[in-house]
Design a protein around this motif. Structure first.
Motif, PDB file in Angstrom:
ATOM      1  N   ILE A   1      13.155   4.506   8.733  1.00 40.63           N
ATOM      2  CA  ILE A   1      12.660   3.476   7.820  1.00 40.63           C
ATOM      3  C   ILE A   1      11.137   3.379   7.861  1.00 40.63           C
ATOM      4  O   ILE A   1      10.527   3.274   8.932  1.00 40.63           O
ATOM      5  N   VAL A   2      10.546   3.401   6.671  1.00 40.16           N
ATOM      6  CA  VAL A   2       9.114   3.155   6.500  1.00 40.16           C
ATOM      7  C   VAL A   2       8.865   1.690   6.164  1.00 40.16           C
ATOM      8  O   VAL A   2       7.936   1.061   6.668  1.00 40.16           O
ATOM      9  N   ASP A   3       9.702   1.152   5.281  1.00 44.10           N
ATOM     10  CA  ASP A   3       9.505  -0.225   4.837  1.00 44.10           C
ATOM     11  C   ASP A   3      10.739  -0.673   4.063  1.00 44.10           C
ATOM     12  O   ASP A   3      11.592   0.140   3.701  1.00 44.10           O
ATOM     13  N   VAL A   4      10.821  -1.967   3.814  1.00 43.04           N
ATOM     14  CA  VAL A   4      11.814  -2.544   2.912  1.00 43.04           C
ATOM     15  C   VAL A   4      11.045  -3.282   1.826  1.00 43.04           C
ATOM     16  O   VAL A   4      10.219  -4.139   2.123  1.00 43.04           O
ATOM     17  N   LYS A   5      11.288  -2.895   0.557  1.00 50.37           N
ATOM     18  CA  LYS A   5      10.489  -3.415  -0.551  1.00 50.37           C
ATOM     19  C   LYS A   5      11.381  -3.779  -1.728  1.00 50.37           C
ATOM     20  O   LYS A   5      12.600  -3.580  -1.689  1.00 50.37           O
ATOM     21  N   GLN A   6      10.738  -4.254  -2.801  1.00 53.89           N
ATOM     22  CA  GLN A   6      11.395  -4.494  -4.075  1.00 53.89           C
ATOM     23  C   GLN A   6      10.553  -3.882  -5.181  1.00 53.89           C
ATOM     24  O   GLN A   6       9.335  -3.766  -5.053  1.00 53.89           O
ATOM     25  N   ASP A   7      11.223  -3.461  -6.255  1.00 52.47           N
ATOM     26  CA  ASP A   7      10.525  -3.233  -7.504  1.00 52.47           C
ATOM     27  C   ASP A   7      11.190  -4.122  -8.555  1.00 52.47           C
ATOM     28  O   ASP A   7      11.951  -5.031  -8.218  1.00 52.47           O
ATOM     29  N   ALA A   8      10.892  -3.907  -9.821  1.00 49.23           N
ATOM     30  CA  ALA A   8      11.411  -4.798 -10.850  1.00 49.23           C
ATOM     31  C   ALA A   8      12.935  -4.792 -10.923  1.00 49.23           C
ATOM     32  O   ALA A   8      13.548  -5.799 -11.295  1.00 49.23           O
ATOM     33  N   ASP A   9      13.552  -3.672 -10.560  1.00 47.90           N
ATOM     34  CA  ASP A   9      14.992  -3.515 -10.762  1.00 47.90           C
ATOM     35  C   ASP A   9      15.820  -3.506  -9.488  1.00 47.90           C
ATOM     36  O   ASP A   9      17.044  -3.654  -9.563  1.00 47.90           O
ATOM     37  N   ASN A  10      15.196  -3.297  -8.330  1.00 45.24           N
ATOM     38  CA  ASN A  10      15.962  -2.987  -7.129  1.00 45.24           C
ATOM     39  C   ASN A  10      15.382  -3.628  -5.878  1.00 45.24           C
ATOM     40  O   ASN A  10      14.162  -3.828  -5.766  1.00 45.24           O
ATOM     41  N   ASP A  11      16.266  -3.879  -4.911  1.00 45.90           N
ATOM     42  CA  ASP A  11      15.876  -4.008  -3.510  1.00 45.90           C
ATOM     43  C   ASP A  11      15.969  -2.621  -2.901  1.00 45.90           C
ATOM     44  O   ASP A  11      16.975  -1.918  -3.086  1.00 45.90           O
ATOM     45  N   LEU A  12      14.938  -2.229  -2.142  1.00 46.61           N
ATOM     46  CA  LEU A  12      14.807  -0.848  -1.700  1.00 46.61           C
ATOM     47  C   LEU A  12      14.566  -0.764  -0.194  1.00 46.61           C
ATOM     48  O   LEU A  12      13.806  -1.562   0.365  1.00 46.61           O
ATOM     49  N   VAL A  13      15.182   0.223   0.430  1.00 46.40           N
ATOM     50  CA  VAL A  13      14.807   0.624   1.771  1.00 46.40           C
ATOM     51  C   VAL A  13      14.138   1.993   1.651  1.00 46.40           C
ATOM     52  O   VAL A  13      14.654   2.894   0.988  1.00 46.40           O
ATOM     53  N   LEU A  14      12.952   2.120   2.235  1.00 46.73           N
ATOM     54  CA  LEU A  14      12.154   3.332   2.118  1.00 46.73           C
ATOM     55  C   LEU A  14      12.284   4.167   3.390  1.00 46.73           C
ATOM     56  O   LEU A  14      12.090   3.656   4.499  1.00 46.73           O
ATOM     57  N   LEU A  15      12.607   5.448   3.208  1.00 47.56           N
ATOM     58  CA  LEU A  15      12.779   6.377   4.323  1.00 47.56           C
ATOM     59  C   LEU A  15      11.810   7.535   4.194  1.00 47.56           C
ATOM     60  O   LEU A  15      11.590   8.055   3.093  1.00 47.56           O
ATOM     61  N   ARG A  16      11.259   7.975   5.315  1.00 50.52           N
ATOM     62  CA  ARG A  16      10.429   9.183   5.313  1.00 50.52           C
ATOM     63  C   ARG A  16      11.327  10.393   5.544  1.00 50.52           C
ATOM     64  O   ARG A  16      12.067  10.437   6.528  1.00 50.52           O
ATOM     65  N   VAL A  17      11.273  11.361   4.630  1.00 53.86           N
ATOM     66  CA  VAL A  17      12.127  12.543   4.723  1.00 53.86           C
ATOM     67  C   VAL A  17      11.275  13.800   4.586  1.00 53.86           C
ATOM     68  O   VAL A  17      10.159  13.769   4.063  1.00 53.86           O
ATOM     69  N   THR A  18      11.844  14.896   5.041  1.00 57.76           N
ATOM     70  CA  THR A  18      11.207  16.208   4.957  1.00 57.76           C
ATOM     71  C   THR A  18      11.885  17.019   3.875  1.00 57.76           C
ATOM     72  O   THR A  18      13.123  17.152   3.902  1.00 57.76           O
ATOM     73  N   PRO A  19      11.151  17.555   2.899  1.00 56.96           N
ATOM     74  CA  PRO A  19      11.787  18.372   1.855  1.00 56.96           C
ATOM     75  C   PRO A  19      12.609  19.512   2.459  1.00 56.96           C
ATOM     76  O   PRO A  19      12.175  20.179   3.401  1.00 56.96           O
ATOM     77  N   GLY A  20      13.809  19.694   1.929  1.00 59.89           N
ATOM     78  CA  GLY A  20      14.697  20.748   2.379  1.00 59.89           C
ATOM     79  C   GLY A  20      15.546  20.386   3.578  1.00 59.89           C
ATOM     80  O   GLY A  20      16.469  21.132   3.940  1.00 59.89           O
ATOM     81  N   LYS A  21      15.287  19.240   4.206  1.00 54.78           N
ATOM     82  CA  LYS A  21      16.045  18.820   5.388  1.00 54.78           C
ATOM     83  C   LYS A  21      17.009  17.709   4.986  1.00 54.78           C
ATOM     84  O   LYS A  21      16.584  16.647   4.525  1.00 54.78           O
ATOM     85  N   PRO A  22      18.331  17.906   5.131  1.00 52.33           N
ATOM     86  CA  PRO A  22      19.289  16.872   4.722  1.00 52.33           C
ATOM     87  C   PRO A  22      19.176  15.609   5.568  1.00 52.33           C
ATOM     88  O   PRO A  22      18.845  15.668   6.759  1.00 52.33           O
ATOM     89  N   PHE A  23      19.451  14.477   4.938  1.00 47.08           N
ATOM     90  CA  PHE A  23      19.516  13.212   5.652  1.00 47.08           C
ATOM     91  C   PHE A  23      20.751  12.452   5.166  1.00 47.08           C
ATOM     92  O   PHE A  23      21.256  12.689   4.068  1.00 47.08           O
ATOM     93  N   VAL A  24      21.221  11.538   5.993  1.00 45.73           N
ATOM     94  CA  VAL A  24      22.486  10.842   5.752  1.00 45.73           C
ATOM     95  C   VAL A  24      22.231   9.352   5.544  1.00 45.73           C
ATOM     96  O   VAL A  24      21.439   8.734   6.268  1.00 45.73           O
TER      97      VAL A  24
END
Length: 310
Positions: A249-272
């Motif tokens: 987790i990087v942060d928990v935020k909102q935009d106009a449409d959603n409550d969001l949890v932000l994750l830092r990921v590496t391109p090409g590496k699967p995450f669950v």
């Protein structure tokens, strides 16, 4: 059940709630009962609704979902890559018979679709968070069903490349796994990019899917976002939850449409991550917010991606 399916099912064991305790009172009045099913055995199922713009639908004995195909983009704009969730109050599959009525938004005795994804992320759709904005894909472009029940619904979809501002393009492969006996679908996402460097992925719960409001519980230390939706006068409430690896987790935020949890990921590496939902008049026994929050927080999750090729 083979070892792989047993492993996936074990990863989704949660606090004990009876799957058959759907209420027999308080349900909406039945509008034209569905054609009866020939088999009322509880099972997990996934199917393509090629008669309805290639909706992909999956369900088990507790919960039901769909995502939208490319053909729907022109037919029902602004169709997008959010995740739809249906309420169900039977343990056997009903989505195909419900959709074929042409009025899936009415209650025909086995479940109902009153959850409106719109342009949001719905029940666990994602995008790339960049420059304080969520950049999202369009509808899925291809699919592969890996197992269509009876103990697990397991499939994979591809999302075509989409832009992240003008800086890069990304594309996604996502696997969806829903065994019997749980409210949670296990998602394994692999996001690739035309440029190197980490990405921040935003996974969302739509804000206005069943009307304005609802109650959100956030526990960053456990990687929990749990939403208890507002009361609809005729249809009850929907509940949605996300479980993610807290270490990402990087942060928990909102935009106009959603409550969001932000994750830092590496391109090409699967995450669950896990996406779950429930109907307070349906399967699972979640009649109030406290019961839903307890279930979500107590669910045992496995955030280890499957081995390559499995």
């Amino acid at each position: 059940m083979n070892r792989r399916v047993a492993f996936l099912a074990a990863a989704l064991i949660a606090a004990p709630v009876l799957a058959q305790d759907a209420p027999r009172s308080g349900l909406p009045p039945v509008d034209k009962p569905l054609p009866p099913t020939p088999d009322k055995t509880p099972r997990a199922a996934v199917m393509l609704a090629d008669y309805r713009y290639d909706d992909l639908m999956w369900e088990n004995d507790r919960t039901a979902h769909r995502i939208y195909g490319h053909a729907l983009e022109a037919a029902e704009p602004p169709s997008g890559s959010g995740v739809d969730s249906w309420g169900k109050n039977v343990a056997w599959p009903f989505m195909d018979r419900q959709l074929r009525t042409g009025d899936q938004h009415a209650y025909h005795g086995e479940g109902i679709d009153f959850y409106n994804v719109g342009a949001g992320r719905g029940a666990g759709g994602l995008g790339i968070w960049y420059d304080n904005k969520l950049w999202v894909s369009r509808n899925y472009r291809s699919y592969r069903i890996l197992k269509n029940g009876p103990d697990v619904a397991d499939f994979q979809v591809e999302y075509a490349p989409w832009p992240v501002d003008v800086s890069r393009k990304v594309w996604e492969t996502r696997r969806f796994t829903l065994p019997l006996g749980t409210q949670f679908t296990r998602m394994v996402s692999t996001i690739r990019s035309d440029k190197p460097g980490p990405l921040v992925v935003g996974i969302g719960i739509g804000k206005r899917t069943t009307g304005a409001g609802g109650d959100m519980t956030v526990d960053r230390s456990r990687g929990v976002l749990s939403w208890w939706g507002p009361q609809d006068r005729d249809h009850g409430r929907m509940a949605v939850a996300l479980r993610v690896d807290p270490g990402m987790i990087v942060d928990v935020k909102q935009d106009a449409d959603n409550d969001l949890v932000l994750l830092r990921v590496t391109p090409g590496k699967p995450f669950v991550y896990y996406s779950g939902s429930a109907w307070n008049l349906g399967q699972g026994g979640f009649r109030d917010r406290a019961a839903w929050d307890r279930y979500v927080a107590g669910a045992q999750m496995n955030f280890t991606p499957p081995p390559a090729g499995s």
